[in-house]
Design an enzyme around this catalytic site. Structure first.
Site, PDB file in Angstrom:
ATOM      1  N   ILE A 141       0.821  -1.228   0.000  1.00  0.00           N
ATOM      2  CA  ILE A 141       0.000   0.000   0.000  1.00  0.00           C
ATOM      3  C   ILE A 141       0.852   1.274   0.000  1.00  0.00           C
ATOM      4  O   ILE A 141       0.336   2.354  -0.249  1.00  0.00           O
ATOM      5  CB  ILE A 141      -0.997   0.049   1.197  1.00  0.00           C
ATOM      6  CG1 ILE A 141      -0.276  -0.141   2.541  1.00  0.00           C
ATOM      7  CG2 ILE A 141      -2.124  -0.959   0.998  1.00  0.00           C
ATOM      8  CD1 ILE A 141      -1.145   0.183   3.751  1.00  0.00           C
ATOM      9  N   TYR A 194       4.030   1.749  17.162  1.00  0.00           N
ATOM     10  CA  TYR A 194       2.803   1.242  16.527  1.00  0.00           C
ATOM     11  C   TYR A 194       1.590   2.090  16.952  1.00  0.00           C
ATOM     12  O   TYR A 194       0.779   2.500  16.107  1.00  0.00           O
ATOM     13  CB  TYR A 194       2.603  -0.229  16.922  1.00  0.00           C
ATOM     14  CG  TYR A 194       1.252  -0.806  16.584  1.00  0.00           C
ATOM     15  CD1 TYR A 194       0.861  -1.032  15.272  1.00  0.00           C
ATOM     16  CD2 TYR A 194       0.351  -1.127  17.600  1.00  0.00           C
ATOM     17  CE1 TYR A 194      -0.387  -1.566  14.969  1.00  0.00           C
ATOM     18  CE2 TYR A 194      -0.894  -1.673  17.309  1.00  0.00           C
ATOM     19  CZ  TYR A 194      -1.264  -1.885  15.993  1.00  0.00           C
ATOM     20  OH  TYR A 194      -2.497  -2.411  15.705  1.00  0.00           O
TER      21      TYR A 194
END
Ligand SMILES: NC(=O)c1ccc[n+]([C@@H]2O[C@H](COP(=O)([O-])OP(=O)(O)OC[C@H]3O[C@@H](n4cnc5c(N)ncnc54)[C@H](O)[C@@H]3O)[C@@H](O)[C@H]2O)c1
Length: 309
Positions: A54, A143
């Site tokens: 992506i 994250y």
């Protein structure tokens, strides 16, 4: 229900269940996945799989041009806390830049995006429990930071384009097809250890708590969030410690193995539990699978998967 949906990360654990639910509802489904942690074999034959990263905007745009999606479920991510600590640059690239690219591709067709963020890694250790969506994020890991940054793009793009994008902050999801080979996903990891009669390591001495939610409940929430502009915790509102998960699974397996206790790893929270009342009010959604039932179903399904592998 969408006619033509794109599922990024559709070869992953949660994404593959989203694909199945969309197909069952009659949508045509295209999966975009680089197979970094996903598996082509998880993708239903009726869906189209495009293997791409992506982060590669032209490749993503080419697929979107072909599909002309009317909904995009964006699950592709660097989804491992430990990997984000080791390589925060790649984590940022996939989770932030990749999400921006998905928003650009969806925006060209006016398609609403449902983005899977994290409830477990976002709110930090000081948050009151259960934590609601109003709590200012204080992530402990790269994250959590990259998911938070991506959320900002989702919200900003929604406001500037007028397209109703949704953010779903997931609790600790468990269920069939979860990989036992990552650093996270204790249910799959413990199930694998029990199946092989090996002792797992329980970090944080088995005391950390999480809000565990069954994957089918999550999939229903993601579908209910399609076309809604908002940020929703998707979990159960129930806090369960790791030792309890281990004991429930040990009972389901009928195996007696003593776990090894270890310290918590960098970037991991002590406690997490999410307030899900907003999703109840605005999406008409609530979880249906109690943890004991979900763990039994998951153990049975995972054992079949381990034996097939
Ligand atoms: N599992 C959980 O408990 C949990 C909790 C909170 C949020 N989430 C989020 O839900 C989503 C799905 O998680 P999962 O548990 O199914 O993880 P997963 O690793 O099984 O799925 C992620 C998928 O994305 C793909 N992917 C990774 N990087 C990519 C890239 N650059 N381009 C294209 N595809 C890429 C992987 O190959 C994989 O199939 C993720 O966004 C994750 O952050 C999961």
């Amino acid at each position: 229900m969408s006619q033509s949906a794109i599922v990024t990360g559709g070869a992953g654990f949660i994404g593959s269940h989203v694909v199945d639910a969309l197909l069952a509802a009659g949508s045509s489904v295209t999966v975009i996945d680089d197979l970094s942690t996903g598996e082509a074999g998880r993708v239903a034959a009726a869906a189209q799989l495009h293997e791409l990263d992506i982060v590669d905007l032209p490749a993503l745009m080419a697929v979107a041009e072909e599909v002309k999606p009317d909904a995009v479920y964006h699950l592709a991510a660097q989804a491992c806390v430990v990997a984000s600590v080791e390589d925060p640059g790649r984590d940022c690239e996939v989770n932030v830049r990749g999400t921006l690219n998905v928003l650009e591709a969806a925006g060209r067709f006016g398609a609403p995006v449902v983005f899977t963020s994290t409830g477990g890694a976002l709110y930090g250790d000081e948050a009151p429990m259960p934590t609601n969506e109003e709590r200012a994020p204080a992530p402990l890991s790269p994250y959590g930071a990259s998911k938070w940054a991506a959320e900002a793009y989702v919200k900003t793009w929604s406001l500037s384009s007028g397209i109703p994008h949704a953010v779903c902050r997931l609790g600790n999801v468990y269920g069939p097809r979860q990989s036992p080979h990552g650093e996270a996903g204790v249910v799959a990891i413990f199930s694998n250890h029990l199946h092989e009669g090996r002792a797992p390591r329980l970090f944080g001495q088995g005391k950390p708590t999480r809000d565990y939610v069954y994957v089918e409940d999550v999939v229903r929430a993601l579908l209910a969030a399609t076309g809604k502009r908002g940020t929703y915790n998707i979990a159960t509102g129930v806090e369960t410690d790791v030792m309890t998960i281990w004991n429930e699974l040990r009972e389901a397996a009928g195996v007696d193995v003593e776990p090894e206790l270890a310290e918590l790893r960098p970037g991991e929270l002590q406690h997490s539990c999410l307030d899900i009342s907003l999703a109840g009010r605005e999406l008409g959604w609530r979880p249906e699978v109690p943890i004991a039932e979900g763990l039994r179903k998951t153990y049975a399904a995972l054992v079949e998967e381990f034996e097939r592998a």
